[in-house]
Motif scaffolding. Structure first.
Motif, PDB file in Angstrom:
ATOM      1  N   VAL A  67       0.851  -1.194   0.000  1.00  0.00           N
ATOM      2  CA  VAL A  67       0.000   0.000   0.000  1.00  0.00           C
ATOM      3  C   VAL A  67       0.881   1.238   0.000  1.00  0.00           C
ATOM      4  CG1 VAL A  67      -1.834   1.249   1.189  1.00  0.00           C
ATOM      5  CG2 VAL A  67      -1.790  -1.263   1.251  1.00  0.00           C
ATOM      6  N   ARG A  68       0.672   2.085  -0.991  1.00  0.00           N
ATOM      7  CA  ARG A  68       1.439   3.320  -1.117  1.00  0.00           C
ATOM      8  C   ARG A  68       0.487   4.513  -1.085  1.00  0.00           C
ATOM      9  NH1 ARG A  68       4.480   0.027  -0.082  1.00  0.00           N
ATOM     10  NH2 ARG A  68       6.343  -0.716  -1.183  1.00  0.00           N
ATOM     11  N   GLY A  69       0.896   5.556  -0.413  1.00  0.00           N
ATOM     12  CA  GLY A  69       0.034   6.723  -0.272  1.00  0.00           C
ATOM     13  C   GLY A  69       0.376   7.831  -1.245  1.00  0.00           C
ATOM     14  N   PRO A  70      -0.262   8.966  -1.032  1.00  0.00           N
ATOM     15  CA  PRO A  70      -1.242   9.163   0.043  1.00  0.00           C
ATOM     16  C   PRO A  70      -2.632   8.633  -0.338  1.00  0.00           C
ATOM     17  CG  PRO A  70      -0.928  11.211  -1.170  1.00  0.00           C
ATOM     18  CD  PRO A  70       0.031  10.223  -1.762  1.00  0.00           C
ATOM     19  N   LEU A  86      -5.701   0.387  -8.037  1.00  0.00           N
ATOM     20  CA  LEU A  86      -4.632   0.080  -7.079  1.00  0.00           C
ATOM     21  C   LEU A  86      -3.985  -1.254  -7.439  1.00  0.00           C
ATOM     22  CD1 LEU A  86      -6.518   0.925  -3.757  1.00  0.00           C
ATOM     23  CD2 LEU A  86      -4.694   2.283  -4.796  1.00  0.00           C
ATOM     24  N   PRO A  87      -2.720  -1.462  -7.059  1.00  0.00           N
ATOM     25  CA  PRO A  87      -2.128  -2.795  -7.224  1.00  0.00           C
ATOM     26  C   PRO A  87      -3.012  -3.830  -6.523  1.00  0.00           C
ATOM     27  CG  PRO A  87      -0.442  -1.197  -6.590  1.00  0.00           C
ATOM     28  CD  PRO A  87      -1.767  -0.493  -6.465  1.00  0.00           C
ATOM     29  N   THR A  88      -3.151  -4.989  -7.144  1.00  0.00           N
ATOM     30  CA  THR A  88      -4.067  -6.013  -6.627  1.00  0.00           C
ATOM     31  C   THR A  88      -3.751  -6.387  -5.189  1.00  0.00           C
ATOM     32  OG1 THR A  88      -4.263  -6.884  -8.871  1.00  0.00           O
ATOM     33  CG2 THR A  88      -5.037  -8.288  -7.096  1.00  0.00           C
ATOM     34  N   VAL A  89      -2.475  -6.560  -4.868  1.00  0.00           N
ATOM     35  CA  VAL A  89      -2.099  -6.936  -3.502  1.00  0.00           C
ATOM     36  C   VAL A  89      -2.457  -5.818  -2.525  1.00  0.00           C
ATOM     37  CG1 VAL A  89      -0.194  -7.574  -1.982  1.00  0.00           C
ATOM     38  CG2 VAL A  89      -0.281  -8.479  -4.309  1.00  0.00           C
ATOM     39  N   ALA A  90      -2.250  -4.568  -2.915  1.00  0.00           N
ATOM     40  CA  ALA A  90      -2.591  -3.441  -2.050  1.00  0.00           C
ATOM     41  C   ALA A  90      -4.092  -3.410  -1.780  1.00  0.00           C
ATOM     42  CB  ALA A  90      -2.132  -2.128  -2.686  1.00  0.00           C
ATOM     43  N   LEU A  91      -4.900  -3.639  -2.821  1.00  0.00           N
ATOM     44  CA  LEU A  91      -6.350  -3.659  -2.636  1.00  0.00           C
ATOM     45  C   LEU A  91      -6.754  -4.792  -1.698  1.00  0.00           C
ATOM     46  CD1 LEU A  91      -9.156  -2.604  -3.294  1.00  0.00           C
ATOM     47  CD2 LEU A  91      -9.155  -4.049  -5.357  1.00  0.00           C
ATOM     48  N   ALA A  92      -6.113  -5.950  -1.841  1.00  0.00           N
ATOM     49  CA  ALA A  92      -6.402  -7.073  -0.940  1.00  0.00           C
ATOM     50  C   ALA A  92      -6.070  -6.711   0.503  1.00  0.00           C
ATOM     51  CB  ALA A  92      -5.621  -8.315  -1.381  1.00  0.00           C
ATOM     52  N   GLN A  93      -4.940  -6.045   0.721  1.00  0.00           N
ATOM     53  CA  GLN A  93      -4.584  -5.605   2.079  1.00  0.00           C
ATOM     54  C   GLN A  93      -5.643  -4.676   2.649  1.00  0.00           C
ATOM     55  OE1 GLN A  93      -0.051  -4.699   1.082  1.00  0.00           O
ATOM     56  NE2 GLN A  93      -0.441  -4.478   3.274  1.00  0.00           N
ATOM     57  N   ILE A  94      -6.083  -3.714   1.844  1.00  0.00           N
ATOM     58  CA  ILE A  94      -7.059  -2.729   2.307  1.00  0.00           C
ATOM     59  C   ILE A  94      -8.386  -3.398   2.632  1.00  0.00           C
ATOM     60  CG2 ILE A  94      -8.440  -0.738   1.572  1.00  0.00           C
ATOM     61  CD1 ILE A  94      -5.952   0.156  -0.070  1.00  0.00           C
ATOM     62  N   VAL A  95      -8.871  -4.232   1.723  1.00  0.00           N
ATOM     63  CA  VAL A  95     -10.167  -4.888   1.919  1.00  0.00           C
ATOM     64  C   VAL A  95     -10.140  -5.768   3.166  1.00  0.00           C
ATOM     65  CG1 VAL A  95     -11.766  -6.586   0.950  1.00  0.00           C
ATOM     66  CG2 VAL A  95     -10.840  -4.772  -0.501  1.00  0.00           C
ATOM     67  N   HIS A 137      -3.859 -15.902  -1.715  1.00  0.00           N
ATOM     68  CA  HIS A 137      -3.401 -15.459  -3.044  1.00  0.00           C
ATOM     69  C   HIS A 137      -3.823 -14.008  -3.272  1.00  0.00           C
ATOM     70  CE1 HIS A 137      -2.316 -19.589  -4.005  1.00  0.00           C
ATOM     71  NE2 HIS A 137      -3.525 -19.972  -3.637  1.00  0.00           N
ATOM     72  N   PRO A 138      -3.187 -13.055  -2.596  1.00  0.00           N
ATOM     73  CA  PRO A 138      -3.586 -11.657  -2.740  1.00  0.00           C
ATOM     74  C   PRO A 138      -3.268 -11.055  -4.100  1.00  0.00           C
ATOM     75  CG  PRO A 138      -1.586 -11.827  -1.426  1.00  0.00           C
ATOM     76  CD  PRO A 138      -2.072 -13.233  -1.649  1.00  0.00           C
ATOM     77  N   ASP A 139      -2.476 -11.751  -4.902  1.00  0.00           N
ATOM     78  CA  ASP A 139      -2.156 -11.243  -6.230  1.00  0.00           C
ATOM     79  C   ASP A 139      -3.242 -11.581  -7.242  1.00  0.00           C
ATOM     80  OD1 ASP A 139      -1.585 -13.927  -5.970  1.00  0.00           O
ATOM     81  OD2 ASP A 139       0.169 -13.878  -7.285  1.00  0.00           O
ATOM     82  N   ALA A 140      -4.239 -12.385  -6.842  1.00  0.00           N
ATOM     83  CA  ALA A 140      -5.386 -12.660  -7.701  1.00  0.00           C
ATOM     84  C   ALA A 140      -6.426 -11.563  -7.495  1.00  0.00           C
ATOM     85  CB  ALA A 140      -5.979 -14.027  -7.374  1.00  0.00           C
ATOM     86  N   ASP A 141      -7.350 -11.437  -8.448  1.00  0.00           N
ATOM     87  CA  ASP A 141      -8.370 -10.389  -8.338  1.00  0.00           C
ATOM     88  C   ASP A 141      -9.184 -10.560  -7.057  1.00  0.00           C
ATOM     89  OD1 ASP A 141      -7.623  -9.263 -10.729  1.00  0.00           O
ATOM     90  OD2 ASP A 141      -9.104 -10.350 -11.912  1.00  0.00           O
ATOM     91  N   VAL A 142      -9.394  -9.459  -6.356  1.00  0.00           N
ATOM     92  CA  VAL A 142     -10.195  -9.500  -5.141  1.00  0.00           C
ATOM     93  C   VAL A 142     -11.658  -9.708  -5.529  1.00  0.00           C
ATOM     94  CG1 VAL A 142     -10.895  -8.238  -3.070  1.00  0.00           C
ATOM     95  CG2 VAL A 142      -8.575  -7.956  -3.986  1.00  0.00           C
ATOM     96  N   PRO A 143     -12.340 -10.707  -4.963  1.00  0.00           N
ATOM     97  CA  PRO A 143     -13.737 -10.971  -5.349  1.00  0.00           C
ATOM     98  C   PRO A 143     -14.636  -9.777  -5.055  1.00  0.00           C
ATOM     99  CG  PRO A 143     -12.828 -12.792  -4.073  1.00  0.00           C
ATOM    100  CD  PRO A 143     -11.835 -11.677  -3.968  1.00  0.00           C
ATOM    101  N   THR A 144     -15.576  -9.528  -5.957  1.00  0.00           N
ATOM    102  CA  THR A 144     -16.555  -8.452  -5.763  1.00  0.00           C
ATOM    103  C   THR A 144     -17.886  -9.050  -5.339  1.00  0.00           C
ATOM    104  OG1 THR A 144     -17.103  -8.498  -8.123  1.00  0.00           O
ATOM    105  CG2 THR A 144     -15.438  -6.905  -7.402  1.00  0.00           C
ATOM    106  N   THR A 145     -18.658  -8.250  -4.639  1.00  0.00           N
ATOM    107  CA  THR A 145     -19.963  -8.677  -4.154  1.00  0.00           C
ATOM    108  C   THR A 145     -21.004  -7.622  -4.505  1.00  0.00           C
ATOM    109  OG1 THR A 145     -19.676  -7.613  -1.996  1.00  0.00           O
ATOM    110  CG2 THR A 145     -18.872  -9.873  -2.208  1.00  0.00           C
ATOM    111  N   ALA A 146     -22.258  -7.969  -4.336  1.00  0.00           N
ATOM    112  CA  ALA A 146     -23.328  -7.014  -4.550  1.00  0.00           C
ATOM    113  C   ALA A 146     -23.531  -6.219  -3.265  1.00  0.00           C
ATOM    114  CB  ALA A 146     -24.623  -7.719  -4.943  1.00  0.00           C
ATOM    115  N   PRO A 147     -23.212  -4.927  -3.256  1.00  0.00           N
ATOM    116  CA  PRO A 147     -23.363  -4.158  -2.016  1.00  0.00           C
ATOM    117  C   PRO A 147     -24.821  -3.951  -1.661  1.00  0.00           C
ATOM    118  CG  PRO A 147     -22.772  -2.718  -3.829  1.00  0.00           C
ATOM    119  CD  PRO A 147     -22.697  -4.121  -4.363  1.00  0.00           C
ATOM    120  N   ALA A 148     -25.056  -3.631  -0.397  1.00  0.00           N
ATOM    121  CA  ALA A 148     -26.411  -3.336   0.054  1.00  0.00           C
ATOM    122  C   ALA A 148     -26.920  -2.068  -0.657  1.00  0.00           C
ATOM    123  CB  ALA A 148     -26.422  -3.143   1.553  1.00  0.00           C
TER     124      ALA A 148
END
Length: 203
Positions: free
Chosen positions: A115-118, A142-151, A186-197
């Motif tokens: 994860v890189r800022g700001p 964002l880089p896939t791994v960074a997005l996985a960390q955030i999520v 496997h954080p380098d794979a696409d982070v799964p998406t869901t249907a938000p409320a």
């Protein structure tokens, strides 16, 4: 006939010698050795469990270690209360922790961060799904791994179902993201998406 057998025997011995010279151990049973073992412990020693600003509240954030995600305990400046602004401040505090360089104890255990800022968190917009957090960069950029960390970090600290709704600064709609074991492994794979409320309705 004896000469033919001798030639065959000589060939077999020569092949065996070649295999031995290459350091390959012969076996009659197929062996699946699996992935090479990691030399990194991916665990901070007991006396260094809380590794950042000691004045904060303990929170778990996900860092990268041995090609996967593993959680560490940090002392983040987390606000109290359940308002939308408190949620935004909580998310910002967690993203600040992810952007910080790992401590010496974390680096020794093998941890890094992608994860890189700001990265700055803002609240939901009108029409956003319930619980939306918007950041100043489009999540899918964002880089896939960074997005996985955030999520995974946001899900660990405030989401009961492992899902997080994120949006960016533009007019694009927010999307739901899920943090499961596959994402942590496997954080380098696409982070799964869901249907938000759906968006909250005015009462």
């Amino acid at each position: 006939m004896h000469r033919v057998r001798l030639v065959r025997l000589t060939g077999v011995l020569a092949f065996a010698a070649l295999v031995t010279a290459c350091g390959i151990r012969t076996t009659s049973i197929p062996v699946d050795a699996g992935a090479a073992p990691s030399r990194m412990p991916c665990e901070v020693s007991g006396e260094n469990v809380v590794t950042q600003a000691e004045s904060g509240v303990p929170a778990r954030v996900y860092l990268v270690c041995s090609s996967g995600l593993a959680s560490v305990e940090r002392a983040a400046r987390i606000p109290t209360g359940g308002s939308d602004d408190s949620r935004r401040q909580l998310a910002q505090a967690l993203l600040d922790e992810l952007q910080a360089q790992p401590s010496a104890a974390e680096r020794e255990a093998g941890f890094t961060t992608s994860v890189r800022g700001p990265l700055v968190v803002s609240g939901a917009r009108k029409g956003d799904p319930a619980g939306t957090l918007r950041i100043n960069r489009q999540p899918e950029d964002l880089p896939t791994v960074a997005l996985a960390q955030i999520v995974c970090t946001l899900a660990e600290n405030g989401s009961s179902d492992g899902n997080v709704v994120l949006g960016g600064p533009g007019a694009y709609p927010a999307r739901g993201y899920a943090c499961g074991q596959e994402t942590k492994t496997h954080p380098d794979a696409d982070v799964p998406t869901t249907a938000p409320a759906p968006a909250p309705t005015a009462s």
